[in-house]
Design an enzyme around this catalytic site. Structure first.
Site, PDB file in Angstrom:
ATOM      1  N   ARG A  36       9.569   3.475   5.352  1.00 29.76           N
ATOM      2  CA  ARG A  36       8.688   4.570   4.941  1.00 29.76           C
ATOM      3  C   ARG A  36       7.916   5.138   6.132  1.00 29.76           C
ATOM      4  O   ARG A  36       7.850   4.532   7.194  1.00 29.76           O
ATOM      5  CB  ARG A  36       7.691   4.076   3.881  1.00 29.76           C
ATOM      6  CG  ARG A  36       8.301   3.779   2.535  1.00 29.76           C
ATOM      7  CD  ARG A  36       7.304   3.113   1.596  1.00 29.76           C
ATOM      8  NE  ARG A  36       6.977   1.739   2.011  1.00 29.76           N
ATOM      9  CZ  ARG A  36       6.125   0.943   1.360  1.00 29.76           C
ATOM     10  NH1 ARG A  36       5.497   1.391   0.278  1.00 29.76           N
ATOM     11  NH2 ARG A  36       5.896  -0.277   1.786  1.00 29.76           N
TER      12      ARG A  36
ATOM     13  N   LYS B  32       2.015   0.470   5.898  1.00 26.45           N
ATOM     14  CA  LYS B  32       1.709  -0.960   5.832  1.00 26.45           C
ATOM     15  C   LYS B  32       0.639  -1.331   6.850  1.00 26.45           C
ATOM     16  O   LYS B  32       0.398  -0.619   7.819  1.00 26.45           O
ATOM     17  CB  LYS B  32       2.967  -1.798   6.071  1.00 26.45           C
ATOM     18  CG  LYS B  32       4.012  -1.663   4.977  1.00 26.45           C
ATOM     19  CD  LYS B  32       3.477  -2.104   3.613  1.00 26.45           C
ATOM     20  CE  LYS B  32       3.268  -3.601   3.518  1.00 26.45           C
ATOM     21  NZ  LYS B  32       2.769  -4.027   2.185  1.00 26.45           N
TER      22      LYS B  32
ATOM     23  N   TYR C 284      -2.389   0.685   3.584  1.00 25.34           N
ATOM     24  CA  TYR C 284      -2.465  -0.513   2.750  1.00 25.34           C
ATOM     25  C   TYR C 284      -2.792  -1.689   3.657  1.00 25.34           C
ATOM     26  O   TYR C 284      -2.060  -1.965   4.604  1.00 25.34           O
ATOM     27  CB  TYR C 284      -1.120  -0.787   2.057  1.00 25.34           C
ATOM     28  CG  TYR C 284      -0.750   0.185   0.963  1.00 25.34           C
ATOM     29  CD1 TYR C 284      -1.489   0.270  -0.208  1.00 25.34           C
ATOM     30  CD2 TYR C 284       0.370   1.008   1.094  1.00 25.34           C
ATOM     31  CE1 TYR C 284      -1.144   1.163  -1.208  1.00 25.34           C
ATOM     32  CE2 TYR C 284       0.725   1.898   0.091  1.00 25.34           C
ATOM     33  CZ  TYR C 284      -0.037   1.973  -1.060  1.00 25.34           C
ATOM     34  OH  TYR C 284       0.306   2.853  -2.063  1.00 25.34           O
TER      35      TYR C 284
ATOM     36  N   HIS D 114      -4.416  -4.997   2.239  1.00 29.86           N
ATOM     37  CA  HIS D 114      -4.312  -6.275   1.515  1.00 29.86           C
ATOM     38  C   HIS D 114      -4.941  -7.400   2.333  1.00 29.86           C
ATOM     39  O   HIS D 114      -4.341  -8.450   2.560  1.00 29.86           O
ATOM     40  CB  HIS D 114      -2.853  -6.593   1.177  1.00 29.86           C
ATOM     41  CG  HIS D 114      -2.195  -5.557   0.321  1.00 29.86           C
ATOM     42  ND1 HIS D 114      -2.534  -5.356  -1.002  1.00 29.86           N
ATOM     43  CD2 HIS D 114      -1.212  -4.656   0.594  1.00 29.86           C
ATOM     44  CE1 HIS D 114      -1.789  -4.365  -1.509  1.00 29.86           C
ATOM     45  NE2 HIS D 114      -0.991  -3.931  -0.559  1.00 29.86           N
TER      46      HIS D 114
ATOM     47  N   GLU E  60      -5.401   0.406  -1.248  1.00 26.39           N
ATOM     48  CA  GLU E  60      -5.336  -0.330  -2.514  1.00 26.39           C
ATOM     49  C   GLU E  60      -6.681  -0.521  -3.202  1.00 26.39           C
ATOM     50  O   GLU E  60      -6.721  -0.931  -4.364  1.00 26.39           O
ATOM     51  CB  GLU E  60      -4.656  -1.695  -2.308  1.00 26.39           C
ATOM     52  CG  GLU E  60      -5.465  -2.713  -1.521  1.00 26.39           C
ATOM     53  CD  GLU E  60      -5.251  -2.618  -0.027  1.00 26.39           C
ATOM     54  OE1 GLU E  60      -5.721  -3.532   0.683  1.00 26.39           O
ATOM     55  OE2 GLU E  60      -4.623  -1.641   0.440  1.00 26.39           O
TER      56      GLU E  60
ATOM     57  N   ALA F  41       3.324  -9.328  -6.747  1.00 28.42           N
ATOM     58  CA  ALA F  41       1.970  -9.547  -6.216  1.00 28.42           C
ATOM     59  C   ALA F  41       1.978 -10.346  -4.922  1.00 28.42           C
ATOM     60  O   ALA F  41       0.923 -10.773  -4.461  1.00 28.42           O
ATOM     61  CB  ALA F  41       1.116 -10.258  -7.259  1.00 28.42           C
TER      62      ALA F  41
ATOM     63  N   ASP G  39       2.178  -9.607  -1.841  1.00 21.26           N
ATOM     64  CA  ASP G  39       1.347  -9.122  -0.736  1.00 21.26           C
ATOM     65  C   ASP G  39      -0.136  -9.337  -0.986  1.00 21.26           C
ATOM     66  O   ASP G  39      -0.970  -9.088  -0.106  1.00 21.26           O
ATOM     67  CB  ASP G  39       1.642  -7.651  -0.412  1.00 21.26           C
ATOM     68  CG  ASP G  39       1.510  -6.724  -1.599  1.00 21.26           C
ATOM     69  OD1 ASP G  39       1.077  -7.194  -2.673  1.00 21.26           O
ATOM     70  OD2 ASP G  39       1.832  -5.533  -1.459  1.00 21.26           O
TER      71      ASP G  39
END
Length: 364
Positions: free
Chosen positions: A15, A75, A94, A96, A118, A268, A270
Site C-alpha cells: 500500500r 504502517k 497506523y 498500534h 486507529e 487483532a 497487530d
C-alpha cells in the site's frame, strides 16, 4: 506545508498512504507533496501519475524524511526508520503502539508528534480511519480462512459452503464490530454456517436483524467460546479495544479441544492478538501450526489487496490530512476533538491513556 510520503518497507506491504487524487486535493489547498520514487507502484499508481497532479519525487526514504514537515504513512515506522523520524515532525499513520514497546520507546525518544489513525474518533465514537481497513481485513479473513482450510495447505479439507448433500462449514467469529460484521457477511455469502459472538447485546440484536438466516448471534463468554471452537472449522478473532491490547479469548490449552486442521485467523494480531498462540506473520510466510491447528496471523492483511486498500484509506484519511496541513496539528486538534484523540505521543511524552497504561511503568 511539505507533506512526505515514503515507500512502505514493512515486509510485503504494497500500500501507499496517498493516491494521486489525494495529492491533487492537497496541491489545490496550497501544499507541497513529496512522494518517494516508486512508492505507489505496488498499489498500481505510477510516478508519472503523481507528477501529473503536482507532486515532486524524492530519490530516497532518507530524503523524504529529511525534507517533510508531515510524514504520511500506512504502517508504523519499523526499526530501519526509527532514526529518520525527527523532533517536532508530524507522523500520521497506523501505529498500534500498545503492541510494541520498541516502537513506543523510539517515537518517545524521537520527539516527534505521532497521530495514530486507529484512535482518531468520529462524533459518534466510531473509528473512521480504522473502518476501511477493518472492512478489508474482515472480508479477507474469510477469503484466506477458506483457502487454508484446503487439505494441501494443512486444513481440514472443508469447503465452507458445502454442496448439496454435504454439511456446511462452520465459521465462528469473535467480535461483532466492523471486522466481525464484514467477515460474517462474506462467510454467509459463501453459504457457511456462521456464529458471531459479542458481549454487547444491543449489537447482537442489530446483527440478528441484518444478517441472513445462516448467521446465528451468541453472547460471548468463556464457556460459549470453549464450546463453539470444538466444532468450528474456521475461527476469526475480530476483537478491538481502541489503542489497547486485544483481550486473550482463546488460550493455548483450548487448542487441544479443536479438531485437527481447524483454521484460526487473528485479525487483532497487530494489537497483540486475541488468540494466545498467535504471533505476527507475513504474506510470504502467513501460517504456522500448533497442536495441528493452522494459525493465520498476518499483521497487514489489507496489504495483499493494495489497490483497493489504498483508495479506501485515502478516502478516509484525506479530510484529516487537509485539516492538519491547513491549520497545523495544534490548531487542528484543538478544533477537532475526534482528531485530538489520535494524539498518542507528543514531543517525548505519551499522551494516550491506553498506551500510557501499557508502557509508562517500563518507560519511566
Amino acid at each position: 506545508m511539505l507533506i512526505g510520503v515514503p515507500a512502505e518497507i514493512k515486509n510485503s506491504e504494497n500500500r501507499v498512504a496517498l493516491t494521486p487524487a489525494g495529492v491533487a486535493e492537497l496541491v489545490k489547498n496550497g501544499h507541497q507533496v513529496l512522494i518517494q520514487k516508486g512508492a505507489g507502484s505496488g498499489s498500481g499508481f505510477e510516478d508519472s501519475e503523481y507528477l501529473s497532479v503536482g507532486a515532486s519525487l524524492g530519490n530516497s526514504i532518507q530524503e523524504v524524511y529529511d525534507r517533510a514537515e508531515m510524514i504520511l504513512k500506512v504502517k508504523e515506522p519499523i526499526e530501519l526508520e526509527y532514526n529518520l523520524v525527527r523532533k517536532n515532525q508530524l507522523v500520521f499513520t497506523y501505529f498500534h503502539f500498545a503492541s510494541s514497546q520498541a516502537l513506543t520507546e523510539a517515537m518517545v525518544k524521537s520527539g516527534a508528534v505521532c497521530i495514530a489513525y486507529e484512535t482518531v474518533e468520529a462524533s459518534d465514537g466510531s473509528l473512521p480511519l480504522l473502518i476501511p481497513m477493518s472492512e478489508v481485513a474482515g472480508r479477507m479473513a474469510v477469503q484466506q480462512g477458506a483457502k487454508y482450510l484446503e487439505k494441501p495447505l494443512k486444513g481440514k479439507g472443508v469447503l465452507l459452503g458445502g454442496v448439496p448433500g454435504t454439511p456446511r462449514g462452520k465459521v465462528l467469529i469473535l467480535g461483532g464490530g466492523i471486522v466481525g460484521t464484514q467477515a460474517a457477511k462474506m462467510a454467509a455469502g459463501l453459504g457457511a454456517d456462521v456464529t458471531i459472538m459479542d458481549i454487547d447485546l444491543q449489537r447482537l440484536r442489530y446483527l440478528a436483524d441484518i444478517m441472513p438466516a445462516n448467521v446465528t448471534t451468541m453472547m460471548s463468554s468463556e464457556h460459549n467460546i470453549a464450546q463453539s471452537i470444538q466444532s468450528a472449522d474456521l475461527v476469526i478473532g475480530a476483537v478491538l479495544i481502541p489503542g489497547a491490547k486485544a483481550p486473550r479469548l482463546i488460550r493455548k490449552e483450548m487448542l487441544k479441544s479443536m479438531k485437527p486442521g481447524t483454521v484460526l485467523v487473528d485479525v487483532a494480531v497487530d494489537q497483540g492478538g486475541c488468540i494466545e498462540t498467535c504471533r505476527p506473520t507475513t504474506h510470504e510466510e502467513p501460517t504456522f501450526i500448533i497442536d495441528d491447528i493452522v494459525h493465520y496471523c498476518v499483521a497487514n492483511m489489507p496489504g495483499a489487496v493494495p489497490y483497493t486498500s489504498t483508495i479506501a484509506l485515502t478516502n478516509a484519511t484525506l479530510p484529516y490530512v487537509i485539516q492538519l496541513a491547513n491549520k497545523g496539528w495544534e490548531t487542528a486538534c484543538r478544533e477537532n476533538v475526534g482528531l485530538s484523540k489520535g494524539l498518542n505521543v507528543v514531543n517525548g511524552e505519551i499522551v494516550h491513556g491506553a498506551v500510557a497504561d501499557a508502557f509508562e511503568p517500563q518507560l519511566a
